[in-house]
Enzyme design. Structure first.
Site, PDB file in Angstrom:
ATOM      1  N   ASP A  98     -27.589 -39.179  47.572  1.00  0.00           N
ATOM      2  CA  ASP A  98     -27.641 -39.655  46.199  1.00  0.00           C
ATOM      3  C   ASP A  98     -26.201 -39.833  45.733  1.00  0.00           C
ATOM      4  O   ASP A  98     -25.371 -38.941  45.913  1.00  0.00           O
ATOM      5  CB  ASP A  98     -28.357 -38.609  45.324  1.00  0.00           C
ATOM      6  CG  ASP A  98     -29.224 -39.245  44.266  1.00  0.00           C
ATOM      7  OD1 ASP A  98     -28.719 -40.133  43.559  1.00  0.00           O
ATOM      8  OD2 ASP A  98     -30.401 -38.849  44.143  1.00  0.00           O
ATOM      9  N   ASP A 200     -27.570 -43.700  41.753  1.00  0.00           N
ATOM     10  CA  ASP A 200     -28.115 -43.281  40.472  1.00  0.00           C
ATOM     11  C   ASP A 200     -27.668 -44.235  39.350  1.00  0.00           C
ATOM     12  O   ASP A 200     -26.472 -44.552  39.251  1.00  0.00           O
ATOM     13  CB  ASP A 200     -27.599 -41.863  40.182  1.00  0.00           C
ATOM     14  CG  ASP A 200     -28.323 -41.200  39.029  1.00  0.00           C
ATOM     15  OD1 ASP A 200     -29.525 -40.928  39.179  1.00  0.00           O
ATOM     16  OD2 ASP A 200     -27.682 -40.943  37.995  1.00  0.00           O
ATOM     17  N   GLU A 255     -30.738 -47.525  41.846  1.00  0.00           N
ATOM     18  CA  GLU A 255     -31.674 -47.205  40.772  1.00  0.00           C
ATOM     19  C   GLU A 255     -31.273 -48.067  39.582  1.00  0.00           C
ATOM     20  O   GLU A 255     -30.205 -47.875  39.002  1.00  0.00           O
ATOM     21  CB  GLU A 255     -31.607 -45.719  40.413  1.00  0.00           C
ATOM     22  CG  GLU A 255     -32.752 -45.313  39.507  1.00  0.00           C
ATOM     23  CD  GLU A 255     -32.435 -44.130  38.613  1.00  0.00           C
ATOM     24  OE1 GLU A 255     -33.372 -43.448  38.184  1.00  0.00           O
ATOM     25  OE2 GLU A 255     -31.251 -43.891  38.318  1.00  0.00           O
ATOM     26  N   HIS A 329     -38.547 -37.731  41.537  1.00  0.00           N
ATOM     27  CA  HIS A 329     -38.279 -36.486  40.807  1.00  0.00           C
ATOM     28  C   HIS A 329     -38.230 -36.676  39.285  1.00  0.00           C
ATOM     29  O   HIS A 329     -38.063 -35.706  38.561  1.00  0.00           O
ATOM     30  CB  HIS A 329     -36.955 -35.896  41.303  1.00  0.00           C
ATOM     31  CG  HIS A 329     -35.793 -36.794  40.964  1.00  0.00           C
ATOM     32  ND1 HIS A 329     -35.650 -38.058  41.509  1.00  0.00           N
ATOM     33  CD2 HIS A 329     -34.763 -36.633  40.120  1.00  0.00           C
ATOM     34  CE1 HIS A 329     -34.567 -38.619  41.013  1.00  0.00           C
ATOM     35  NE2 HIS A 329     -34.006 -37.783  40.165  1.00  0.00           N
ATOM     36  N   ASP A 330     -38.330 -37.910  38.820  1.00  0.00           N
ATOM     37  CA  ASP A 330     -38.306 -38.181  37.373  1.00  0.00           C
ATOM     38  C   ASP A 330     -39.674 -38.574  36.833  1.00  0.00           C
ATOM     39  O   ASP A 330     -39.797 -38.900  35.643  1.00  0.00           O
ATOM     40  CB  ASP A 330     -37.358 -39.357  37.062  1.00  0.00           C
ATOM     41  CG  ASP A 330     -35.907 -39.053  37.369  1.00  0.00           C
ATOM     42  OD1 ASP A 330     -35.518 -37.875  37.307  1.00  0.00           O
ATOM     43  OD2 ASP A 330     -35.162 -40.012  37.666  1.00  0.00           O
TER      44      ASP A 330
HETATM   45  O1  TEU Z   1     -32.437 -41.274  36.215  1.00  0.00           O
HETATM   46  C1  TEU Z   1     -32.166 -42.268  35.290  1.00  0.00           C
HETATM   47  C2  TEU Z   1     -33.245 -42.811  34.433  1.00  0.00           C
HETATM   48  O2  TEU Z   1     -33.038 -43.884  33.917  1.00  0.00           O
HETATM   49  C3  TEU Z   1     -34.520 -42.128  34.127  1.00  0.00           C
HETATM   50  O3  TEU Z   1     -35.430 -42.183  35.150  1.00  0.00           O
HETATM   51  C4  TEU Z   1     -34.335 -40.775  33.490  1.00  0.00           C
HETATM   52  O4  TEU Z   1     -34.379 -39.725  34.385  1.00  0.00           O
HETATM   53  C5  TEU Z   1     -35.342 -40.435  32.442  1.00  0.00           C
HETATM   54  O5  TEU Z   1     -36.607 -40.785  32.840  1.00  0.00           O
HETATM   55  C6  TEU Z   1     -34.938 -41.009  31.120  1.00  0.00           C
HETATM   56  O6  TEU Z   1     -35.989 -41.037  30.230  1.00  0.00           O
HETATM   57  C7  TEU Z   1     -31.403 -40.820  37.027  1.00  0.00           C
HETATM   58  C8  TEU Z   1     -31.869 -39.643  37.849  1.00  0.00           C
HETATM   59  O7  TEU Z   1     -32.906 -40.056  38.694  1.00  0.00           O
HETATM   60  C9  TEU Z   1     -32.258 -38.536  36.925  1.00  0.00           C
HETATM   61  O8  TEU Z   1     -32.805 -37.443  37.584  1.00  0.00           O
HETATM   62  C10 TEU Z   1     -31.009 -38.121  36.175  1.00  0.00           C
HETATM   63  O9  TEU Z   1     -31.343 -37.162  35.214  1.00  0.00           O
HETATM   64  C11 TEU Z   1     -30.345 -39.305  35.493  1.00  0.00           C
HETATM   65  O10 TEU Z   1     -30.241 -40.455  36.316  1.00  0.00           O
HETATM   66  C12 TEU Z   1     -28.934 -38.949  35.106  1.00  0.00           C
HETATM   67  O11 TEU Z   1     -28.143 -38.813  36.231  1.00  0.00           O
END
Ligand code: TEU
Ligand code: CA
Length: 556
Positions: A98, A200, A255, A329-330
């Site tokens: 990542d 990310d 992402e 994970h989100d």
């Molecule tokens: O996620 C970024 C993102 O835009 C979203 O998916 C976010 O986690 C959330 O849903 C906003 O409402 C990335 C990573 O995957 C996430 O785990 C991190 O927290 C984020 O970036 C910051 O680095």
């Protein structure tokens, strides 16, 4: 279309904190991952995407990095990392890191320097602005994790930008020194032998120079038009490609929240020299159109889901590469978000979702535990949250009185990122075999029924179904390269499509409903053999009655 290893691969995402704890401190770690590589080898995956393992104070579980060239204390040491990488490579498994470079931790050496004075040599590594006045930030933007996107810093009486938590200051990519630092760091990891990067929020690295107030959508102003797909994002990625990526046989996935199909063709075009593929979020995020911002407890109607997925399937075909995922994970657990996690339907709908995704065109991603059909967690109270986003959102929406607990609770427990972060359920022993100690986040109480030990022993399990789908991909290039065509687009019950490659053709039929439905097999598939199915039925017959969540694939 060029053939490449990463187009043919199946990728498995590990969220290390919740994967496997080797030393009983309740936190997953690198040695834990190494100890489970044989399990992943048996499942058959080709690549691991490792969520961040770098040094971090863990305000956002490793997505706030304080040293890009060191390992988080809780996860182990660089020796543990090297051992894990070698052990994975021995098994033919690649490892994708990542890369979190939109922001660092506020404890990163660059930021510690940057905040010291306006003439510090690292000042311009971050985005600093004067407030409108002493009490008012430069503009109304809200951060993704609640509150203003600006944090006042007393040292120099100025504000810094943080699109995520205030412990995640955004880097200033317009500064060539920042880009050089990042590219050098990436080169260091590539030289170590890693196999790629998941980047990310890479779509947010370039911001507009002017930073006006954003449109107020929920509680704060929206930064998207000024920070997502900003003016120089493609220029910077092309520079990254030229200076780093093009020199190695690695894969990249960006992402890119909020990405449109047109933009994806640029980010991940066959010949745009940026990234190999992107994650788009249309089918999971609903563009913040939930009941309360992103918070909702409604499943997406099937017709909308099909329309969204099919547009990406058709419009990127031959031009850019798709990444396929239900969860990460989100996100909530796939079977809870898109399937049916009631006990009588969980297994069938988990297998159905797997069929629906793995038969589509692109590279499939499996999030840890998805291959077991793990479900959302039955949260009882806000004290159970560990995730900064859920904790802050509950406070901002509920404790501060915007909506009642009764209205908000079903929405936050449906969407909370913590659903995906409960420990992997390895067996039916203490803490599901994840740790000998007390886990940092609770184990889902359903681990006695749902766990890897039981499922690897049962040939009819969700696990074995995923294993079979992965095997089929290796033998059927049509799964990777075939053209996609949607059928029955108005059905709210069935997701049906075909794949075509030269003389071969697949028919994929997935029932998304909890009752029986009838289906007429198109003439050209009547009598065709069944490649895989999650039930017993008279496959090959013209008129069929499908059971709830039935899925099958015919090949001619
Ligand atoms: O996620 C970024 C993102 O835009 C979203 O998916 C976010 O986690 C959330 O849903 C906003 O409402 C990335 C990573 O995957 C996430 O785990 C991190 O927290 C984020 O970036 C910051 O680095
Ligand atoms: Ca540990």
């Amino acid at each position: 279309m060029n053939k490449t290893w990463w187009k043919e691969a199946v990728i498995y995402q590990i969220y290390p904190r919740s994967f496997m704890d080797s030393n009983g401190d309740g936190i997953g770690d690198l040695k834990g991952i190494t100890s489970r590589l044989d399990y992943l080898k048996y499942l058959g995956i080709d690549v691991i995407w490792l969520s961040p393992v770098y040094k971090s104070p863990n305000d956002d579980n490793g997505y706030d990095i304080s040293d890009y060239q060191d390992i988080m204390d809780e996860f182990g040491t660089m020796e543990d990392f090297d051992e894990m990488l070698a052990a994975a490579h021995e098994r033919g498994i690649r490892i994708v890191m990542d890369l979190v470079v939109n922001h660092t931790s506020d404890e990163h050496r660059w930021f510690v320097e940057s905040r010291k004075s306006t003439d510090n040599e690292y000042r311009d590594y971050y985005i600093w602005r004067e407030g409108k006045d002493a009490q008012t930030p430069p503009n109304n933007w809200g951060s993704c994790f609640s509150g203003s996107a600006w944090q006042y810093d007393e040292e120099t009486s100025m504000y810094y930008l943080h699109l995520f938590s205030k412990k995640q200051p955004d880097l200033n990519w317009d500064n060539p020194k920042v880009r050089k630092e990042v590219f050098d760091m990436m080169t260091w990891w590539c030289d170590k032998g890693i196999d790629g990067f998941r980047m990310d929020v890479i779509s947010m690295i370039s911001k507009t120079k002017e930073m006006p107030d954003g449109e107020v959508t929920d509680l704060y102003g929206d930064f998207s038009p000024y920070c997502i797909h900003g003016p120089n994002v493609h220029k910077y990625l092309q520079e990254m490609n030229e200076k780093v990526l093009s020199k190695y046989d690695i894969m990249t996935v960006g992402e890119t929240a909020g990405v449109t199909i047109e933009q994806a063709k640029q980010y991940a075009g066959e010949d745009t020299h940026e990234l190999n593929m992107v994650f788009q979020f249309e089918h999971v995020e609903r563009n913040g159109s939930g009941k309360y911002g992103k918070w909702t407890n409604e499943q997406l109607p099937l017709t909308v889901l099909k329309k969204t997925m099919s547009r990406w399937q058709t419009e990127l075909y031959g031009k850019a590469w798709n990444s396929l995922f239900w969860d990460n994970h989100d996100q909530p657990r796939a079977v809870s978000n898109f399937g049916d996690d009631r006990p009588q339907y969980r297994e069938a709908s988990a297998k159905m979702l797997a069929t629906c995704l793995h038969m589509q065109q692109g590279t499939p991603y499996i999030y840890q535990g998805e291959e077991l059909g793990m479900t959302n967690y039955p949260f009882q109270s806000p004290e159970e949250f560990r995730d900064i986003e859920s904790i802050n959102a509950y406070k901002e929406w509920c404790s501060d009185g915007v909506v009642s607990h009764e209205d908000f609770w079903p929405c936050i427990i449906f969407k909370s990122r913590d659903n995906a972060r409960t420990p992997v359920q390895w067996d039916d022993s203490w803490q599901a075999g994840f740790t000998a100690g007390t886990p940092w986040i609770a184990v889902n109480p359903n681990y006695k029924e749902i766990n890897a030990k039981a499922e690897t022993a049962d040939p009819n399990s969700v696990f074995h179904y995923y294993k079979k789908l992965i095997e089929l991909r290796k033998k059927n290039p049509i799964m990777v390269y075939g053209k996609y065509d949607l059928m029955l687009e108005d059905s709210e019950e069935l997701f049906v499509y075909t794949r075509t490659l030269d003389e071969e053709k697949l028919l994929v039929v997935c029932s998304f409903c909890d009752h029986e439905t009838s289906f007429t097999v198109p003439d050209e598939f009547v009598g065709a053999p069944c490649l895989i199915s999650n039930m017993e039925n008279a496959y090959g017959k013209a008129e069929m009655t499908l059971k709830p969540y039935e899925a099958f694939v015919l090949k001619r």
